[in-house]
Design a protein around this motif. Structure first.
Motif, PDB file in Angstrom:
ATOM      1  N   ARG A   1       0.843  -1.201   0.000  1.00 35.50           N
ATOM      2  CA  ARG A   1       0.000   0.000   0.000  1.00 35.50           C
ATOM      3  C   ARG A   1       0.875   1.247   0.000  1.00 35.50           C
ATOM      4  O   ARG A   1       1.732   1.421   0.870  1.00 35.50           O
ATOM      5  N   PRO A   2       0.652   2.159  -0.963  1.00 37.41           N
ATOM      6  CA  PRO A   2       1.475   3.378  -1.031  1.00 37.41           C
ATOM      7  C   PRO A   2       1.481   4.195   0.270  1.00 37.41           C
ATOM      8  O   PRO A   2       2.525   4.725   0.651  1.00 37.41           O
ATOM      9  N   ALA A   3       0.355   4.280   0.951  1.00 33.18           N
ATOM     10  CA  ALA A   3       0.306   5.060   2.203  1.00 33.18           C
ATOM     11  C   ALA A   3       1.226   4.453   3.269  1.00 33.18           C
ATOM     12  O   ALA A   3       1.850   5.185   4.040  1.00 33.18           O
ATOM     13  N   VAL A   4       1.322   3.138   3.295  1.00 35.03           N
ATOM     14  CA  VAL A   4       2.211   2.473   4.250  1.00 35.03           C
ATOM     15  C   VAL A   4       3.667   2.753   3.885  1.00 35.03           C
ATOM     16  O   VAL A   4       4.490   3.038   4.756  1.00 35.03           O
ATOM     17  N   ARG A   5       3.980   2.703   2.592  1.00 35.72           N
ATOM     18  CA  ARG A   5       5.357   3.002   2.175  1.00 35.72           C
ATOM     19  C   ARG A   5       5.734   4.438   2.530  1.00 35.72           C
ATOM     20  O   ARG A   5       6.849   4.695   2.982  1.00 35.72           O
ATOM     21  N   VAL A   6       4.807   5.376   2.356  1.00 32.70           N
ATOM     22  CA  VAL A   6       5.084   6.769   2.729  1.00 32.70           C
ATOM     23  C   VAL A   6       5.305   6.858   4.231  1.00 32.70           C
ATOM     24  O   VAL A   6       6.233   7.521   4.699  1.00 32.70           O
ATOM     25  N   PHE A   7       4.474   6.177   4.998  1.00 35.12           N
ATOM     26  CA  PHE A   7       4.612   6.192   6.461  1.00 35.12           C
ATOM     27  C   PHE A   7       5.970   5.642   6.891  1.00 35.12           C
ATOM     28  O   PHE A   7       6.626   6.196   7.773  1.00 35.12           O
ATOM     29  N   LEU A   8       6.405   4.568   6.264  1.00 31.10           N
ATOM     30  CA  LEU A   8       7.636   3.906   6.680  1.00 31.10           C
ATOM     31  C   LEU A   8       8.901   4.515   6.081  1.00 31.10           C
ATOM     32  O   LEU A   8       9.953   4.500   6.723  1.00 31.10           O
ATOM     33  N   THR A   9       8.812   5.036   4.855  1.00 30.58           N
ATOM     34  CA  THR A   9      10.024   5.475   4.163  1.00 30.58           C
ATOM     35  C   THR A   9       9.966   6.899   3.639  1.00 30.58           C
ATOM     36  O   THR A   9      10.934   7.358   3.030  1.00 30.58           O
ATOM     37  N   ALA A  10       8.854   7.571   3.808  1.00 31.15           N
ATOM     38  CA  ALA A  10       8.643   8.933   3.302  1.00 31.15           C
ATOM     39  C   ALA A  10       8.578   8.981   1.776  1.00 31.15           C
ATOM     40  O   ALA A  10       8.717  10.034   1.186  1.00 31.15           O
ATOM     41  N   SER A  11       8.372   7.843   1.139  1.00 28.07           N
ATOM     42  CA  SER A  11       8.271   7.782  -0.315  1.00 28.07           C
ATOM     43  C   SER A  11       7.230   6.733  -0.709  1.00 28.07           C
ATOM     44  O   SER A  11       7.192   5.647  -0.117  1.00 28.07           O
ATOM     45  N   PRO A  12       6.402   7.024  -1.713  1.00 32.81           N
ATOM     46  CA  PRO A  12       5.431   6.023  -2.163  1.00 32.81           C
ATOM     47  C   PRO A  12       6.060   4.969  -3.079  1.00 32.81           C
ATOM     48  O   PRO A  12       5.419   3.986  -3.431  1.00 32.81           O
ATOM     49  N   ALA A  13       7.311   5.150  -3.464  1.00 36.79           N
ATOM     50  CA  ALA A  13       7.967   4.230  -4.388  1.00 36.79           C
ATOM     51  C   ALA A  13       8.164   2.857  -3.746  1.00 36.79           C
ATOM     52  O   ALA A  13       8.431   2.741  -2.551  1.00 36.79           O
ATOM     53  N   ASP A  14       8.021   1.852  -4.576  1.00 36.52           N
ATOM     54  CA  ASP A  14       8.260   0.486  -4.126  1.00 36.52           C
ATOM     55  C   ASP A  14       9.582   0.019  -4.733  1.00 36.52           C
ATOM     56  O   ASP A  14       9.930   0.386  -5.846  1.00 36.52           O
ATOM     57  N   ALA A  15      10.296  -0.762  -4.003  1.00 32.82           N
ATOM     58  CA  ALA A  15      11.543  -1.339  -4.509  1.00 32.82           C
ATOM     59  C   ALA A  15      11.477  -2.843  -4.269  1.00 32.82           C
ATOM     60  O   ALA A  15      11.893  -3.334  -3.222  1.00 32.82           O
ATOM     61  N   PRO A  16      10.918  -3.580  -5.231  1.00 36.03           N
ATOM     62  CA  PRO A  16      10.744  -5.030  -5.040  1.00 36.03           C
ATOM     63  C   PRO A  16      12.033  -5.768  -4.704  1.00 36.03           C
ATOM     64  O   PRO A  16      12.010  -6.794  -4.043  1.00 36.03           O
ATOM     65  N   GLU A  17      13.162  -5.222  -5.128  1.00 39.56           N
ATOM     66  CA  GLU A  17      14.436  -5.906  -4.872  1.00 39.56           C
ATOM     67  C   GLU A  17      14.812  -5.920  -3.390  1.00 39.56           C
ATOM     68  O   GLU A  17      15.727  -6.629  -2.986  1.00 39.56           O
ATOM     69  N   VAL A  18      14.123  -5.146  -2.558  1.00 44.42           N
ATOM     70  CA  VAL A  18      14.429  -5.145  -1.127  1.00 44.42           C
ATOM     71  C   VAL A  18      13.417  -5.950  -0.308  1.00 44.42           C
ATOM     72  O   VAL A  18      13.395  -5.858   0.906  1.00 44.42           O
TER      73      VAL A  18
END
Length: 124
Positions: free
Chosen positions: A29-46
């Motif tokens: 979920r983009p909102a969770v990524r923003v909450f955790l990393t300050a960015s909506p971007a996903d990096a599947p390699e991590v």
């Protein structure tokens, strides 16, 4: 060990369990990524790294809960040891986190504030 220390140890536990669940099960979920990393971007390699960090957070939280339970059930030495060690671990991790990623200072604060209050309260 006083009540304030135990309450803030449990707050730290709750924070780490919630963050661990978000990292492991809700990161898509983009909102969770923003909450955790300050960015909506996903990096599947991590994904592998993120899953490991999620388990780390869950286990730290569960360890703090185990420490408080031990305090309440005549295991004061075990409880105090778990709480002191895990709170110190979380504070050290928060310091490394903020030094490494200054823009994510809110995450470091979330990781380190409750355990710092717990340890300071333990002094009184």
């Amino acid at each position: 060990m006083n009540l304030v220390t135990q309450v803030f140890a449990l707050i730290a536990a709750l924070i780490h369990i919630v963050v661990g669940v978000l990292e492991r099960f809700c990161y898509d979920r983009p909102a969770v990524r923003v909450f955790l990393t300050a960015s909506p971007a996903d990096a599947p390699e991590v994904t592998l790294w993120r899953s490991g960090v999620a388990v780390y957070n869950l286990l730290l939280g569960l360890g703090l809960i185990a420490g408080v339970i031990a305090l309440q059930t005549d295991g004061s030495t075990v409880g105090r040891t778990l709480i002191f060690y895990l709170c110190a671990f979380l504070i050290a991790s928060a310091v490394v986190f903020v030094v490494s990623f200054p823009k994510l200072w809110r995450g470091a604060l979330g990781q380190g504030l409750a355990p710092a209050v717990a340890l300071i309260a333990a002094l009184f």
